[in-house]
Design an enzyme around this catalytic site. Structure first.
Site, mmCIF file in Angstrom:
data_model
loop_
_atom_site.group_PDB
_atom_site.id
_atom_site.type_symbol
_atom_site.label_atom_id
_atom_site.label_comp_id
_atom_site.label_asym_id
_atom_site.label_seq_id
_atom_site.Cartn_x
_atom_site.Cartn_y
_atom_site.Cartn_z
ATOM 1 N N GLU A 1 0.836 -1.203 0.000
ATOM 2 C CA GLU A 1 0.000 0.000 0.000
ATOM 3 C C GLU A 1 0.871 1.253 0.000
ATOM 4 O O GLU A 1 2.083 1.187 0.165
ATOM 5 C CB GLU A 1 -0.909 0.028 1.240
ATOM 6 C CG GLU A 1 -2.372 -0.303 0.994
ATOM 7 C CD GLU A 1 -3.129 0.796 0.242
ATOM 8 O OE1 GLU A 1 -2.481 1.768 -0.218
ATOM 9 O OE2 GLU A 1 -4.355 0.667 0.112
ATOM 10 N N ARG B 1 -6.574 1.103 12.820
ATOM 11 C CA ARG B 1 -5.207 1.374 12.381
ATOM 12 C C ARG B 1 -5.250 2.482 11.345
ATOM 13 O O ARG B 1 -6.323 2.802 10.791
ATOM 14 C CB ARG B 1 -4.547 0.117 11.793
ATOM 15 C CG ARG B 1 -5.203 -0.429 10.528
ATOM 16 C CD ARG B 1 -4.354 -1.537 9.921
ATOM 17 N NE ARG B 1 -4.998 -2.197 8.802
ATOM 18 C CZ ARG B 1 -4.997 -1.750 7.546
ATOM 19 N NH1 ARG B 1 -4.425 -0.584 7.251
ATOM 20 N NH2 ARG B 1 -5.588 -2.435 6.575
ATOM 21 N N ASN C 1 -4.299 4.008 7.576
ATOM 22 C CA ASN C 1 -4.384 3.261 6.322
ATOM 23 C C ASN C 1 -3.820 3.954 5.095
ATOM 24 O O ASN C 1 -3.225 3.293 4.268
ATOM 25 C CB ASN C 1 -5.846 2.889 6.041
ATOM 26 C CG ASN C 1 -6.001 1.904 4.907
ATOM 27 O OD1 ASN C 1 -5.315 0.888 4.887
ATOM 28 N ND2 ASN C 1 -6.882 2.196 3.965
ATOM 29 N N GLU D 1 -12.262 -4.578 9.488
ATOM 30 C CA GLU D 1 -13.010 -4.230 8.272
ATOM 31 C C GLU D 1 -14.508 -4.466 8.436
ATOM 32 O O GLU D 1 -15.179 -4.957 7.530
ATOM 33 C CB GLU D 1 -12.462 -4.996 7.061
ATOM 34 C CG GLU D 1 -10.976 -4.767 6.822
ATOM 35 C CD GLU D 1 -10.425 -5.509 5.615
ATOM 36 O OE1 GLU D 1 -11.213 -6.164 4.909
ATOM 37 O OE2 GLU D 1 -9.211 -5.426 5.370
ATOM 38 N N ASN E 1 -10.045 5.182 2.401
ATOM 39 C CA ASN E 1 -8.894 5.182 1.501
ATOM 40 C C ASN E 1 -8.744 6.574 0.938
ATOM 41 O O ASN E 1 -9.671 7.373 0.917
ATOM 42 C CB ASN E 1 -9.025 4.132 0.407
ATOM 43 C CG ASN E 1 -8.292 2.848 0.763
ATOM 44 O OD1 ASN E 1 -7.062 2.828 0.849
ATOM 45 N ND2 ASN E 1 -9.033 1.781 1.023
ATOM 46 N N ASP F 1 -10.153 1.353 -3.900
ATOM 47 C CA ASP F 1 -9.080 1.428 -2.915
ATOM 48 C C ASP F 1 -8.436 2.809 -3.022
ATOM 49 O O ASP F 1 -9.134 3.805 -3.107
ATOM 50 C CB ASP F 1 -8.106 0.271 -3.130
ATOM 51 C CG ASP F 1 -7.393 -0.170 -1.862
ATOM 52 O OD1 ASP F 1 -6.822 0.692 -1.182
ATOM 53 O OD2 ASP F 1 -7.401 -1.379 -1.557
#
Length: 296
Positions: free
Chosen positions: A21, A104, A106, A125, A152, A201
């Site tokens: 990522e 967390r 991201n 999630e 995202n 995403d």
């Protein structure tokens, strides 16, 4: 503004990572930096060298973004920290959600003023506990969006006045205006992607103001016009594309991070490059990166 991709995506670093990522081109290094969230790794890829480098992080890590004074801000599960690539050390800055241990960090970006914008999410999630924050000059994390399960982005338009962020499970890309106080106003739906097409995403924006969206379980990256019209789809040989970044000296080389944490053993046989770093080229460049100047 269509058909800008000029080559097919190819794997350039065979990492086989569970969840790559946060790719970002850092001009001062002439290199791409990105993370593997689930393997707790920071990676550096120099296209001109055969010696990529990796560092261990002290937990799940969603992004690293460069600071003007040197080093990086890292988005850890425990909060923001300064990362020094010279010795691999992490120095805590602030924990934005001490009351949400299941969350967390991201994804993130830096606006033209040098301000860090970043998102949190439910690591399971499931619960709508994630939001988009802006890091203030006093290292206070300012929440700027409604809660969703998986955030995202964010990503910014070329003039820095429009911010895009994603509700991944909801399949919605939002556009917001950034006001003079650094708050998000006039939130509206920019694009909606049905789950059967893949889950939106990470977003990125090119020099024409077009928004590129990686599709998790969608085998592709999509390019949308500033008005939200789908212009182009770039197909990949792997199903989960998490985010792209524009790099190289002319910002016309696109790097894409991918994932394999969703793949079964059988699926991995048909996707041997899932979790690798990919590259392709385009004829419309990306935007130059901005260094973090505020809050650190």
């Amino acid at each position: 503004m269509t058909n800008v991709a000029t080559s097919e995506p190819v794997s350039v670093w065979q990492l086989g990572g569970p969840l790559l990522e946060g790719p970002v081109w850092v001009a001062r290094d002439a290199a791409l930096w990105f993370v593997d969230i689930k393997s707790h790794k920071i990676h550096r890829f120099d296209p001109q060298s055969d010696s990529p480098r990796s560092w261990d992080a002290p937990g799940q890590i969603g992004f690293v973004l460069p600071i003007e004074a040197g080093g990086f801000v890292a988005g850890l599960q425990s909060g923001l920290a300064k990362f020094d690539e010279r010795d691999g050390s992490f120095l805590p800055i602030v924990a934005p959600e001490p009351d949400l241990p299941g969350n967390r960090l991201n994804d993130a970006t830096v606006d033209p003023q040098g301000r860090l914008w970043f998102g949190s999410m439910d690591d399971a999630e499931a619960d709508a506990t994630g939001t988009i924050y802006r890091l203030g000059a006093d290292s206070v994390c300012v929440p700027t969006s409604p809660r969703v399960s998986i955030t995202n982005g964010p990503a910014l338009s070329p003039d820095g006045r429009t911010l895009y962020h994603v509700d991944t499970l909801g399949g919605i890309v939002y556009a917001c205006d950034v006001d003079e106080a650094g708050m998000l106003v006039n939130r509206r739906e920019f694009a909606r992607i049905p789950n059967e097409d893949g889950y939106p995403d990470g977003p990125a924006v090119d020099a024409e103001g077009c928004v590129w969206i990686g599709l998790y379980k969608g085998w592709s990256v999509r390019r949308y016009s500033p008005a939200g019209e789908l212009l182009e789809t770039v197909r990949f040989p792997v199903s989960a594309i998490t985010k792209i970044a524009f790099g190289g000296p002319d910002l016309k080389t696109v790097f894409a991070t991918t994932a394999n944490k969703h793949c079964s053993v059988i699926e991995l046989e048909s996707e041997p490059h899932a979790g690798d770093l990919f590259r392709f080229t385009v004829d419309v460049p990306g935007l130059p990166g901005t260094l973090i100047r505020e809050g650190v």
